[in-house]
Design a protein around this motif. Structure first.
Motif, PDB file in Angstrom:
ATOM      1  N   SER A 141       0.845  -1.191   0.000  1.00  0.00           N
ATOM      2  CA  SER A 141       0.000   0.000   0.000  1.00  0.00           C
ATOM      3  C   SER A 141       0.880   1.241   0.000  1.00  0.00           C
ATOM      4  O   SER A 141       1.932   1.292   0.627  1.00  0.00           O
ATOM      5  CB  SER A 141      -0.900   0.007   1.242  1.00  0.00           C
TER       6      SER A 141
ATOM      7  N   ILE B 141      -6.875   2.979   6.818  1.00  0.00           N
ATOM      8  CA  ILE B 141      -7.404   2.088   5.790  1.00  0.00           C
ATOM      9  C   ILE B 141      -7.647   2.883   4.509  1.00  0.00           C
ATOM     10  O   ILE B 141      -8.260   3.952   4.540  1.00  0.00           O
ATOM     11  CB  ILE B 141      -8.732   1.438   6.244  1.00  0.00           C
TER      12      ILE B 141
ATOM     13  N   VAL C 164     -11.724  -3.811   7.051  1.00  0.00           N
ATOM     14  CA  VAL C 164     -10.336  -4.001   7.463  1.00  0.00           C
ATOM     15  C   VAL C 164      -9.724  -5.197   6.742  1.00  0.00           C
ATOM     16  O   VAL C 164      -8.588  -5.144   6.249  1.00  0.00           O
ATOM     17  CB  VAL C 164     -10.242  -4.187   8.995  1.00  0.00           C
ATOM     18  N   LEU C 165     -10.461  -6.305   6.656  1.00  0.00           N
ATOM     19  CA  LEU C 165      -9.956  -7.501   5.978  1.00  0.00           C
ATOM     20  C   LEU C 165      -9.695  -7.233   4.500  1.00  0.00           C
ATOM     21  O   LEU C 165      -8.687  -7.686   3.950  1.00  0.00           O
ATOM     22  CB  LEU C 165     -10.946  -8.660   6.143  1.00  0.00           C
TER      23      LEU C 165
ATOM     24  N   ASP D  23      -8.859  -4.427   3.166  1.00  0.00           N
ATOM     25  CA  ASP D  23      -7.645  -3.612   3.091  1.00  0.00           C
ATOM     26  C   ASP D  23      -6.394  -4.458   3.306  1.00  0.00           C
ATOM     27  O   ASP D  23      -5.392  -4.305   2.598  1.00  0.00           O
ATOM     28  CB  ASP D  23      -7.717  -2.495   4.135  1.00  0.00           C
ATOM     29  N   ARG D  24      -6.443  -5.357   4.271  1.00  0.00           N
ATOM     30  CA  ARG D  24      -5.287  -6.208   4.547  1.00  0.00           C
ATOM     31  C   ARG D  24      -5.014  -7.166   3.393  1.00  0.00           C
ATOM     32  O   ARG D  24      -3.856  -7.442   3.063  1.00  0.00           O
ATOM     33  CB  ARG D  24      -5.507  -6.977   5.846  1.00  0.00           C
TER      34      ARG D  24
ATOM     35  N   LYS E 206      -3.223  -5.369   0.619  1.00  0.00           N
ATOM     36  CA  LYS E 206      -1.800  -5.212   0.919  1.00  0.00           C
ATOM     37  C   LYS E 206      -1.016  -6.489   0.635  1.00  0.00           C
ATOM     38  O   LYS E 206       0.203  -6.445   0.431  1.00  0.00           O
ATOM     39  CB  LYS E 206      -1.618  -4.785   2.376  1.00  0.00           C
ATOM     40  N   ARG E 207      -1.732  -7.616   0.575  1.00  0.00           N
ATOM     41  CA  ARG E 207      -1.071  -8.888   0.277  1.00  0.00           C
ATOM     42  C   ARG E 207      -1.280  -9.316  -1.180  1.00  0.00           C
ATOM     43  O   ARG E 207      -0.970 -10.450  -1.549  1.00  0.00           O
ATOM     44  CB  ARG E 207      -1.552  -9.968   1.242  1.00  0.00           C
TER      45      ARG E 207
ATOM     46  N   GLU F  85      -5.573 -14.029   7.113  1.00  0.00           N
ATOM     47  CA  GLU F  85      -5.983 -12.710   7.580  1.00  0.00           C
ATOM     48  C   GLU F  85      -7.149 -12.782   8.557  1.00  0.00           C
ATOM     49  O   GLU F  85      -7.240 -11.975   9.488  1.00  0.00           O
ATOM     50  CB  GLU F  85      -6.311 -11.804   6.394  1.00  0.00           C
TER      51      GLU F  85
ATOM     52  N   SER G 154      -5.574 -13.762  11.829  1.00  0.00           N
ATOM     53  CA  SER G 154      -4.862 -12.629  12.395  1.00  0.00           C
ATOM     54  C   SER G 154      -5.824 -11.628  13.023  1.00  0.00           C
ATOM     55  O   SER G 154      -5.586 -11.108  14.119  1.00  0.00           O
ATOM     56  CB  SER G 154      -4.019 -11.948  11.308  1.00  0.00           C
ATOM     57  N   TYR G 155      -6.918 -11.358  12.334  1.00  0.00           N
ATOM     58  CA  TYR G 155      -7.897 -10.396  12.848  1.00  0.00           C
ATOM     59  C   TYR G 155      -8.537 -10.910  14.134  1.00  0.00           C
ATOM     60  O   TYR G 155      -8.731 -10.154  15.087  1.00  0.00           O
ATOM     61  CB  TYR G 155      -8.972 -10.132  11.801  1.00  0.00           C
TER      62      TYR G 155
END
Length: 453
Positions: A4, A67, A386-387, A389-390, A393-394, A436, A439-440
Protein backbone atom coordinates in the motif's frame (compact mmCIF):
# COMPACT_ATOMS: atom_id res chain seq x y z
CA UNK A 1 3.88 -8.81 -3.01
CA UNK A 2 1.79 -5.65 -3.50
CA UNK A 3 2.29 -2.85 -1.02
CA UNK A 4 0.00 0.00 0.00
CA UNK A 5 1.13 3.55 -0.76
CA UNK A 6 -0.86 4.94 2.17
CA UNK A 7 1.34 6.62 4.80
CA UNK A 8 0.88 5.88 8.48
CA UNK A 9 -0.96 8.62 10.33
CA UNK A 10 1.16 10.98 12.41
CA UNK A 11 0.20 11.70 16.02
CA UNK A 12 -1.43 14.99 14.98
CA UNK A 13 -3.28 13.40 12.07
CA UNK A 14 -4.53 10.59 14.30
CA UNK A 15 -5.79 13.15 16.81
CA UNK A 16 -7.66 15.03 14.07
CA UNK A 17 -9.26 11.79 12.81
CA UNK A 18 -10.30 10.85 16.35
CA UNK A 19 -11.90 14.25 16.83
CA UNK A 20 -13.79 13.88 13.54
CA UNK A 21 -15.17 10.49 14.53
CA UNK A 22 -16.25 11.73 17.96
CA UNK A 23 -17.81 14.85 16.45
CA UNK A 24 -19.80 12.91 13.88
CA UNK A 25 -20.94 10.20 16.30
CA UNK A 26 -22.06 12.76 18.87
CA UNK A 27 -23.60 15.24 16.47
CA UNK A 28 -26.91 16.57 17.71
CA UNK A 29 -30.05 15.62 15.76
CA UNK A 30 -30.93 18.08 13.03
CA UNK A 31 -33.59 20.68 13.67
CA UNK A 32 -37.05 19.84 12.41
CA UNK A 33 -38.10 21.48 9.17
CA UNK A 34 -39.41 25.05 9.50
CA UNK A 35 -43.13 25.51 9.98
CA UNK A 36 -45.02 26.54 6.81
CA UNK A 37 -45.49 30.14 8.02
CA UNK A 38 -41.75 30.62 8.61
CA UNK A 39 -39.75 32.11 5.76
CA UNK A 40 -36.68 30.11 4.77
CA UNK A 41 -33.66 32.42 4.91
CA UNK A 42 -31.29 30.03 3.11
CA UNK A 43 -31.54 26.99 0.91
CA UNK A 44 -31.32 23.59 2.68
CA UNK A 45 -27.85 22.06 2.88
CA UNK A 46 -26.90 18.90 1.02
CA UNK A 47 -24.99 17.89 4.16
CA UNK A 48 -28.36 17.59 5.93
CA UNK A 49 -29.57 14.86 3.57
CA UNK A 50 -30.20 11.44 5.14
CA UNK A 51 -27.04 9.33 5.16
CA UNK A 52 -24.56 12.17 4.68
CA UNK A 53 -23.41 11.99 8.30
CA UNK A 54 -22.83 8.25 7.96
CA UNK A 55 -20.59 8.83 4.91
CA UNK A 56 -18.49 11.27 6.88
CA UNK A 57 -18.26 8.90 9.82
CA UNK A 58 -17.03 6.09 7.57
CA UNK A 59 -14.37 8.32 6.01
CA UNK A 60 -13.14 9.55 9.38
CA UNK A 61 -13.04 6.00 10.75
CA UNK A 62 -11.05 4.84 7.72
CA UNK A 63 -8.50 7.60 8.32
CA UNK A 64 -8.27 6.67 11.98
CA UNK A 65 -7.64 3.02 11.14
CA UNK A 66 -5.21 3.90 8.35
CA UNK A 67 -7.40 2.09 5.79
CA UNK A 68 -7.53 2.95 2.08
CA UNK A 69 -11.02 3.59 0.74
CA UNK A 70 -11.93 0.22 -0.81
CA UNK A 71 -14.39 1.82 -3.22
CA UNK A 72 -13.63 3.64 -6.48
CA UNK A 73 -10.24 1.94 -6.82
CA UNK A 74 -8.95 2.93 -10.24
CA UNK A 75 -7.84 0.01 -12.42
CA UNK A 76 -5.29 0.96 -15.04
CA UNK A 77 -6.39 -1.47 -17.73
CA UNK A 78 -8.63 -4.46 -18.30
CA UNK A 79 -9.61 -6.07 -14.99
CA UNK A 80 -9.50 -9.84 -15.43
CA UNK A 81 -8.18 -12.59 -13.16
CA UNK A 82 -5.42 -10.09 -12.41
CA UNK A 83 -5.48 -6.31 -12.56
CA UNK A 84 -3.23 -3.26 -12.28
CA UNK A 85 -3.85 -0.70 -9.52
CA UNK A 86 -1.34 2.07 -8.74
CA UNK A 87 1.21 0.39 -10.97
CA UNK A 88 1.06 -2.93 -9.13
CA UNK A 89 -0.44 -6.28 -10.12
CA UNK A 90 -3.15 -7.83 -7.98
CA UNK A 91 -5.01 -11.11 -8.03
CA UNK A 92 -8.53 -9.89 -8.82
CA UNK A 93 -11.88 -11.28 -7.66
CA UNK A 94 -13.91 -8.12 -8.22
CA UNK A 95 -14.86 -8.34 -11.90
CA UNK A 96 -18.16 -9.38 -13.49
CA UNK A 97 -16.35 -10.62 -16.61
CA UNK A 98 -17.50 -14.20 -15.99
CA UNK A 99 -16.36 -15.68 -19.32
CA UNK A 100 -13.39 -13.43 -19.97
CA UNK A 101 -15.04 -11.96 -23.07
CA UNK A 102 -14.28 -8.33 -22.23
CA UNK A 103 -10.78 -8.73 -23.64
CA UNK A 104 -11.58 -11.30 -26.33
CA UNK A 105 -10.00 -10.29 -29.68
CA UNK A 106 -13.19 -10.95 -31.66
CA UNK A 107 -15.31 -8.91 -29.26
CA UNK A 108 -12.85 -6.02 -29.38
CA UNK A 109 -12.66 -6.22 -33.18
CA UNK A 110 -16.47 -6.08 -33.45
CA UNK A 111 -16.59 -2.94 -31.31
CA UNK A 112 -13.80 -1.26 -33.33
CA UNK A 113 -15.51 -2.08 -36.63
CA UNK A 114 -18.76 -0.61 -35.33
CA UNK A 115 -16.96 2.62 -34.39
CA UNK A 116 -15.68 2.88 -37.98
CA UNK A 117 -19.13 2.17 -39.44
CA UNK A 118 -21.58 3.87 -37.04
CA UNK A 119 -19.45 6.26 -35.02
CA UNK A 120 -19.59 6.06 -31.24
CA UNK A 121 -23.05 7.27 -30.22
CA UNK A 122 -26.56 6.57 -31.47
CA UNK A 123 -26.98 10.34 -30.97
CA UNK A 124 -30.72 10.21 -30.29
CA UNK A 125 -33.55 8.20 -28.85
CA UNK A 126 -34.21 5.18 -31.04
CA UNK A 127 -37.85 6.19 -31.35
CA UNK A 128 -36.90 9.28 -33.33
CA UNK A 129 -33.48 9.17 -35.02
CA UNK A 130 -31.27 6.79 -33.01
CA UNK A 131 -32.26 3.45 -34.55
CA UNK A 132 -29.38 1.53 -36.13
CA UNK A 133 -29.25 -1.83 -37.93
CA UNK A 134 -27.02 -3.24 -35.18
CA UNK A 135 -29.81 -2.64 -32.64
CA UNK A 136 -32.10 -5.00 -34.53
CA UNK A 137 -29.40 -7.66 -34.66
CA UNK A 138 -28.73 -7.29 -30.93
CA UNK A 139 -32.37 -7.68 -29.96
CA UNK A 140 -32.83 -10.67 -32.25
CA UNK A 141 -29.80 -12.38 -30.69
CA UNK A 142 -31.04 -11.70 -27.16
CA UNK A 143 -34.47 -13.12 -27.98
CA UNK A 144 -32.87 -16.22 -29.51
CA UNK A 145 -30.58 -16.61 -26.50
CA UNK A 146 -33.63 -16.82 -24.24
CA UNK A 147 -35.85 -18.73 -26.63
CA UNK A 148 -38.62 -16.11 -26.74
CA UNK A 149 -40.23 -13.88 -29.37
CA UNK A 150 -38.51 -10.53 -28.97
CA UNK A 151 -36.42 -8.22 -26.80
CA UNK A 152 -35.66 -4.56 -26.13
CA UNK A 153 -32.26 -3.09 -25.20
CA UNK A 154 -31.82 -0.24 -22.68
CA UNK A 155 -28.69 1.85 -22.03
CA UNK A 156 -28.58 0.90 -18.33
CA UNK A 157 -29.25 -2.35 -16.50
CA UNK A 158 -30.57 -0.54 -13.43
CA UNK A 159 -32.80 1.67 -15.58
CA UNK A 160 -34.11 -1.45 -17.36
CA UNK A 161 -35.75 -2.71 -14.19
CA UNK A 162 -36.83 0.73 -13.00
CA UNK A 163 -38.44 1.67 -16.33
CA UNK A 164 -40.01 -1.71 -17.04
CA UNK A 165 -41.61 -2.30 -13.65
CA UNK A 166 -42.49 1.37 -13.30
CA UNK A 167 -44.35 1.24 -16.61
CA UNK A 168 -46.01 -2.19 -16.41
CA UNK A 169 -47.38 -2.00 -12.89
CA UNK A 170 -50.03 0.40 -11.61
CA UNK A 171 -51.07 1.62 -8.13
CA UNK A 172 -53.81 -1.02 -7.82
CA UNK A 173 -51.42 -3.88 -8.71
CA UNK A 174 -49.32 -6.16 -6.49
CA UNK A 175 -45.57 -6.82 -6.69
CA UNK A 176 -44.14 -9.68 -4.63
CA UNK A 177 -40.38 -10.17 -4.66
CA UNK A 178 -37.65 -12.15 -2.95
CA UNK A 179 -36.23 -10.33 0.07
CA UNK A 180 -32.73 -10.51 -1.49
CA UNK A 181 -33.84 -8.79 -4.70
CA UNK A 182 -31.71 -6.09 -6.34
CA UNK A 183 -32.22 -2.39 -5.59
CA UNK A 184 -33.36 -1.70 -9.17
CA UNK A 185 -36.42 -3.94 -8.68
CA UNK A 186 -37.39 -2.18 -5.47
CA UNK A 187 -36.88 1.24 -7.07
CA UNK A 188 -39.04 0.27 -10.05
CA UNK A 189 -41.75 -1.03 -7.73
CA UNK A 190 -41.76 2.24 -5.79
CA UNK A 191 -41.99 4.21 -9.04
CA UNK A 192 -45.02 2.18 -10.15
CA UNK A 193 -46.96 2.96 -6.98
CA UNK A 194 -48.06 -0.67 -6.77
CA UNK A 195 -48.47 -2.50 -3.48
CA UNK A 196 -45.14 -4.19 -2.73
CA UNK A 197 -44.33 -7.08 -0.42
CA UNK A 198 -41.25 -9.27 -0.04
CA UNK A 199 -41.03 -12.93 0.93
CA UNK A 200 -38.17 -14.60 2.79
CA UNK A 201 -35.31 -15.59 0.49
CA UNK A 202 -36.23 -18.61 -1.65
CA UNK A 203 -39.14 -19.47 0.68
CA UNK A 204 -41.86 -20.34 -1.81
CA UNK A 205 -44.31 -21.51 0.84
CA UNK A 206 -44.19 -17.94 2.15
CA UNK A 207 -44.70 -16.63 -1.40
CA UNK A 208 -47.80 -18.81 -1.81
CA UNK A 209 -49.17 -17.61 1.52
CA UNK A 210 -48.85 -13.99 0.43
CA UNK A 211 -50.53 -14.69 -2.90
CA UNK A 212 -53.35 -16.65 -1.25
CA UNK A 213 -54.03 -13.66 0.97
CA UNK A 214 -53.58 -10.81 -1.48
CA UNK A 215 -53.48 -11.72 -5.19
CA UNK A 216 -57.27 -11.79 -5.66
CA UNK A 217 -57.50 -8.20 -4.41
CA UNK A 218 -55.40 -6.81 -7.29
CA UNK A 219 -55.88 -6.55 -11.02
CA UNK A 220 -52.33 -7.67 -11.83
CA UNK A 221 -49.70 -9.49 -9.76
CA UNK A 222 -45.98 -9.61 -10.55
CA UNK A 223 -43.54 -12.05 -8.93
CA UNK A 224 -39.86 -11.03 -9.24
CA UNK A 225 -36.77 -13.14 -8.53
CA UNK A 226 -33.15 -13.29 -9.68
CA UNK A 227 -31.57 -16.07 -11.75
CA UNK A 228 -28.43 -15.95 -9.59
CA UNK A 229 -28.52 -13.66 -6.56
CA UNK A 230 -25.77 -11.08 -6.92
CA UNK A 231 -24.87 -10.87 -3.24
CA UNK A 232 -25.22 -14.54 -2.34
CA UNK A 233 -24.50 -16.73 -5.38
CA UNK A 234 -27.52 -19.03 -5.16
CA UNK A 235 -30.58 -19.42 -7.39
CA UNK A 236 -34.32 -20.13 -7.06
CA UNK A 237 -36.36 -23.21 -7.88
CA UNK A 238 -37.68 -22.02 -11.24
CA UNK A 239 -40.07 -24.95 -11.92
CA UNK A 240 -41.75 -24.31 -8.56
CA UNK A 241 -42.06 -20.61 -9.33
CA UNK A 242 -43.69 -21.38 -12.67
CA UNK A 243 -46.23 -23.62 -10.92
CA UNK A 244 -47.02 -20.86 -8.42
CA UNK A 245 -47.38 -18.12 -11.02
CA UNK A 246 -49.77 -20.28 -13.07
CA UNK A 247 -51.79 -21.16 -9.98
CA UNK A 248 -52.39 -17.51 -9.13
CA UNK A 249 -52.51 -16.05 -12.64
CA UNK A 250 -49.47 -13.87 -11.98
CA UNK A 251 -46.68 -12.58 -14.17
CA UNK A 252 -43.23 -13.98 -13.40
CA UNK A 253 -40.11 -11.85 -13.96
CA UNK A 254 -36.58 -13.29 -13.68
CA UNK A 255 -33.55 -11.01 -13.48
CA UNK A 256 -30.72 -12.92 -15.18
CA UNK A 257 -28.00 -10.29 -14.75
CA UNK A 258 -25.70 -12.80 -13.04
CA UNK A 259 -26.96 -16.08 -14.50
CA UNK A 260 -26.40 -15.67 -18.26
CA UNK A 261 -23.09 -17.36 -19.02
CA UNK A 262 -23.14 -18.95 -15.57
CA UNK A 263 -26.13 -21.31 -15.46
CA UNK A 264 -27.10 -23.88 -18.08
CA UNK A 265 -24.94 -26.24 -20.12
CA UNK A 266 -24.24 -23.56 -22.73
CA UNK A 267 -24.67 -20.53 -20.45
CA UNK A 268 -28.18 -19.61 -21.56
CA UNK A 269 -29.36 -19.15 -18.02
CA UNK A 270 -31.70 -20.62 -15.46
CA UNK A 271 -34.29 -21.89 -17.95
CA UNK A 272 -31.60 -24.00 -19.62
CA UNK A 273 -30.33 -25.10 -16.20
CA UNK A 274 -33.76 -26.47 -15.26
CA UNK A 275 -34.69 -27.46 -18.83
CA UNK A 276 -37.98 -25.56 -18.74
CA UNK A 277 -39.80 -23.76 -21.54
CA UNK A 278 -38.58 -20.14 -21.41
CA UNK A 279 -42.02 -18.96 -22.54
CA UNK A 280 -43.40 -20.02 -19.16
CA UNK A 281 -41.62 -16.97 -17.73
CA UNK A 282 -43.37 -13.76 -18.73
CA UNK A 283 -40.48 -11.31 -18.40
CA UNK A 284 -36.77 -12.08 -18.78
CA UNK A 285 -34.39 -9.34 -17.74
CA UNK A 286 -30.63 -9.28 -18.16
CA UNK A 287 -27.62 -7.01 -18.42
CA UNK A 288 -24.77 -6.62 -20.90
CA UNK A 289 -22.15 -5.63 -18.31
CA UNK A 290 -21.41 -9.05 -16.85
CA UNK A 291 -20.88 -12.03 -19.16
CA UNK A 292 -21.66 -10.11 -22.34
CA UNK A 293 -18.82 -7.57 -22.15
CA UNK A 294 -20.88 -4.44 -22.70
CA UNK A 295 -23.05 -1.97 -20.82
CA UNK A 296 -26.83 -1.73 -20.58
CA UNK A 297 -29.74 -4.08 -20.05
CA UNK A 298 -32.63 -5.79 -21.79
CA UNK A 299 -36.09 -7.24 -21.44
CA UNK A 300 -37.04 -10.35 -23.41
CA UNK A 301 -40.46 -11.93 -23.81
CA UNK A 302 -43.51 -12.06 -26.05
CA UNK A 303 -44.11 -9.63 -28.94
CA UNK A 304 -46.85 -7.70 -27.12
CA UNK A 305 -44.68 -7.04 -24.05
CA UNK A 306 -41.78 -5.72 -26.11
CA UNK A 307 -43.99 -3.64 -28.40
CA UNK A 308 -45.62 -2.03 -25.38
CA UNK A 309 -42.28 -1.17 -23.75
CA UNK A 310 -40.78 0.24 -26.96
CA UNK A 311 -43.49 2.89 -27.10
CA UNK A 312 -44.12 3.57 -23.40
CA UNK A 313 -41.10 2.82 -21.17
CA UNK A 314 -39.61 6.20 -20.29
CA UNK A 315 -36.08 4.80 -19.89
CA UNK A 316 -36.22 3.74 -23.53
CA UNK A 317 -38.43 6.32 -25.23
CA UNK A 318 -36.72 9.35 -23.68
CA UNK A 319 -33.18 7.99 -23.59
CA UNK A 320 -30.47 7.80 -26.24
CA UNK A 321 -30.18 4.40 -27.91
CA UNK A 322 -27.48 1.99 -26.81
CA UNK A 323 -24.10 2.91 -28.34
CA UNK A 324 -23.53 0.94 -31.58
CA UNK A 325 -20.03 -0.26 -30.56
CA UNK A 326 -21.54 -1.71 -27.38
CA UNK A 327 -24.32 -3.38 -29.35
CA UNK A 328 -21.80 -4.89 -31.77
CA UNK A 329 -19.58 -6.11 -28.93
CA UNK A 330 -22.52 -7.81 -27.20
CA UNK A 331 -23.61 -9.49 -30.44
CA UNK A 332 -20.10 -10.92 -30.83
CA UNK A 333 -19.95 -11.93 -27.16
CA UNK A 334 -23.13 -14.00 -27.64
CA UNK A 335 -21.64 -15.66 -30.71
CA UNK A 336 -18.37 -16.35 -28.90
CA UNK A 337 -20.15 -17.87 -25.90
CA UNK A 338 -21.87 -20.25 -28.34
CA UNK A 339 -18.69 -21.02 -30.30
CA UNK A 340 -16.41 -21.52 -27.27
CA UNK A 341 -18.41 -23.64 -24.78
CA UNK A 342 -15.24 -24.38 -22.81
CA UNK A 343 -15.53 -20.90 -21.30
CA UNK A 344 -18.88 -21.72 -19.69
CA UNK A 345 -17.52 -25.07 -18.50
CA UNK A 346 -14.45 -23.39 -16.96
CA UNK A 347 -16.53 -20.73 -15.18
CA UNK A 348 -18.82 -23.36 -13.70
CA UNK A 349 -15.93 -25.62 -12.66
CA UNK A 350 -14.02 -22.74 -11.07
CA UNK A 351 -17.11 -21.64 -9.14
CA UNK A 352 -17.61 -25.12 -7.75
CA UNK A 353 -13.91 -25.46 -6.90
CA UNK A 354 -13.77 -22.11 -5.09
CA UNK A 355 -16.84 -23.00 -3.03
CA UNK A 356 -15.51 -26.47 -2.15
CA UNK A 357 -12.09 -25.15 -1.12
CA UNK A 358 -13.58 -22.31 0.93
CA UNK A 359 -15.92 -24.64 2.79
CA UNK A 360 -13.13 -27.18 3.34
CA UNK A 361 -11.11 -24.35 4.91
CA UNK A 362 -13.95 -23.66 7.33
CA UNK A 363 -14.96 -20.35 5.75
CA UNK A 364 -18.58 -19.22 5.89
CA UNK A 365 -19.91 -18.95 2.32
CA UNK A 366 -23.52 -18.33 3.28
CA UNK A 367 -26.06 -19.87 0.90
CA UNK A 368 -23.82 -19.70 -2.18
CA UNK A 369 -24.04 -22.59 -4.61
CA UNK A 370 -20.81 -21.68 -6.36
CA UNK A 371 -22.49 -19.91 -9.26
CA UNK A 372 -19.86 -17.25 -10.07
CA UNK A 373 -20.61 -15.35 -6.84
CA UNK A 374 -19.21 -16.63 -3.53
CA UNK A 375 -19.48 -14.41 -0.44
CA UNK A 376 -17.28 -14.77 2.62
CA UNK A 377 -19.69 -13.91 5.40
CA UNK A 378 -17.96 -11.62 7.89
CA UNK A 379 -20.87 -10.07 9.77
CA UNK A 380 -19.39 -6.78 10.96
CA UNK A 381 -18.92 -3.98 8.42
CA UNK A 382 -15.75 -2.67 10.06
CA UNK A 383 -14.22 -6.15 10.10
CA UNK A 384 -15.06 -6.70 6.42
CA UNK A 385 -13.50 -3.36 5.47
CA UNK A 386 -10.34 -4.00 7.46
CA UNK A 387 -9.96 -7.50 5.98
CA UNK A 388 -10.39 -6.15 2.45
CA UNK A 389 -7.65 -3.61 3.09
CA UNK A 390 -5.29 -6.21 4.55
CA UNK A 391 -5.89 -8.57 1.64
CA UNK A 392 -5.13 -5.77 -0.82
CA UNK A 393 -1.80 -5.21 0.92
CA UNK A 394 -1.07 -8.89 0.28
CA UNK A 395 -1.92 -8.65 -3.40
CA UNK A 396 -5.58 -9.76 -3.41
CA UNK A 397 -8.30 -7.38 -4.63
CA UNK A 398 -11.73 -8.22 -3.20
CA UNK A 399 -14.26 -5.64 -2.05
CA UNK A 400 -16.31 -5.56 1.13
CA UNK A 401 -20.09 -5.40 0.87
CA UNK A 402 -21.45 -3.52 3.86
CA UNK A 403 -24.66 -1.92 5.09
CA UNK A 404 -26.84 -0.57 3.49
CA UNK A 405 -26.04 -2.75 0.45
CA UNK A 406 -26.73 -5.75 2.70
CA UNK A 407 -28.54 -5.95 6.06
CA UNK A 408 -26.71 -5.07 9.28
CA UNK A 409 -24.50 -7.91 10.53
CA UNK A 410 -24.47 -9.43 7.04
CA UNK A 411 -21.31 -7.73 5.77
CA UNK A 412 -19.14 -9.89 3.54
CA UNK A 413 -16.28 -10.07 1.11
CA UNK A 414 -17.80 -10.84 -2.29
CA UNK A 415 -15.78 -12.96 -4.71
CA UNK A 416 -16.59 -13.15 -8.42
CA UNK A 417 -15.25 -16.36 -9.95
CA UNK A 418 -14.58 -16.39 -13.70
CA UNK A 419 -13.41 -18.76 -16.40
CA UNK A 420 -10.06 -16.97 -16.36
CA UNK A 421 -9.06 -17.83 -12.80
CA UNK A 422 -6.69 -20.75 -12.26
CA UNK A 423 -6.89 -23.26 -9.45
CA UNK A 424 -3.57 -21.97 -8.14
CA UNK A 425 -5.03 -18.47 -7.92
CA UNK A 426 -8.09 -19.81 -6.12
CA UNK A 427 -5.94 -21.80 -3.67
CA UNK A 428 -3.84 -18.72 -2.94
CA UNK A 429 -6.93 -16.60 -2.32
CA UNK A 430 -8.33 -19.14 0.17
CA UNK A 431 -4.96 -19.31 1.95
CA UNK A 432 -4.72 -15.52 2.29
CA UNK A 433 -8.30 -15.22 3.57
CA UNK A 434 -7.70 -17.87 6.23
CA UNK A 435 -4.50 -16.20 7.38
CA UNK A 436 -5.98 -12.71 7.58
CA UNK A 437 -9.13 -13.91 9.33
CA UNK A 438 -7.02 -15.71 11.92
CA UNK A 439 -4.86 -12.63 12.40
CA UNK A 440 -7.90 -10.40 12.85
CA UNK A 441 -9.57 -12.74 15.32
CA UNK A 442 -6.38 -12.83 17.39
CA UNK A 443 -6.30 -9.01 17.48
CA UNK A 444 -9.77 -7.61 16.68
CA UNK A 445 -10.06 -3.99 15.60
CA UNK A 446 -12.48 -1.91 17.63
CA UNK A 447 -13.23 1.69 16.74
CA UNK A 448 -14.57 2.22 20.27
CA UNK A 449 -11.26 1.10 21.79
CA UNK A 450 -9.30 3.45 19.54
CA UNK A 451 -11.58 6.35 20.42
CA UNK A 452 -11.19 5.75 24.15
CA UNK A 453 -7.42 5.34 23.91
Amino acid sequence: MAKSNKKKLSTDERSIALSAVRRLKNAAPKQSTPKPQQARATAPKFADLPGFKEIGLQKAAAELLNIDNPFFRAHEGRAGATTQIDGQTYLNFSSYDYLGLNGHPKVQAAAKAAVDHYGISASASRVVAGERVIHTELEERIAHLHGVDSSIAFVSGHATNVSTIGQLMQPDDLIVHDSYIHNSIVTGAKLSGAVRQSFQHNDFDALESILELRAHKHQRTLIVVEGVYSMDGDYPDLPRLIEIKKKFGAWLMVDEAHSIGVLGKTGRGIAEHFQVDARDVDIWMGTFSKTLAGCGGYIAGCHNLIEYLKFTASGFVFSVGIAPPIAAAVCQAIRTMRDEPSRVEAAQENGRYFLQQAQAAGLDTGVSQGCAVVPMMIGDSLKATVLSDRLLKRGLNVLPIIHPAVPEKSARLRFFITSEHTKDQIDLAIKLIKEELRSYENEPVSLQQLMSA
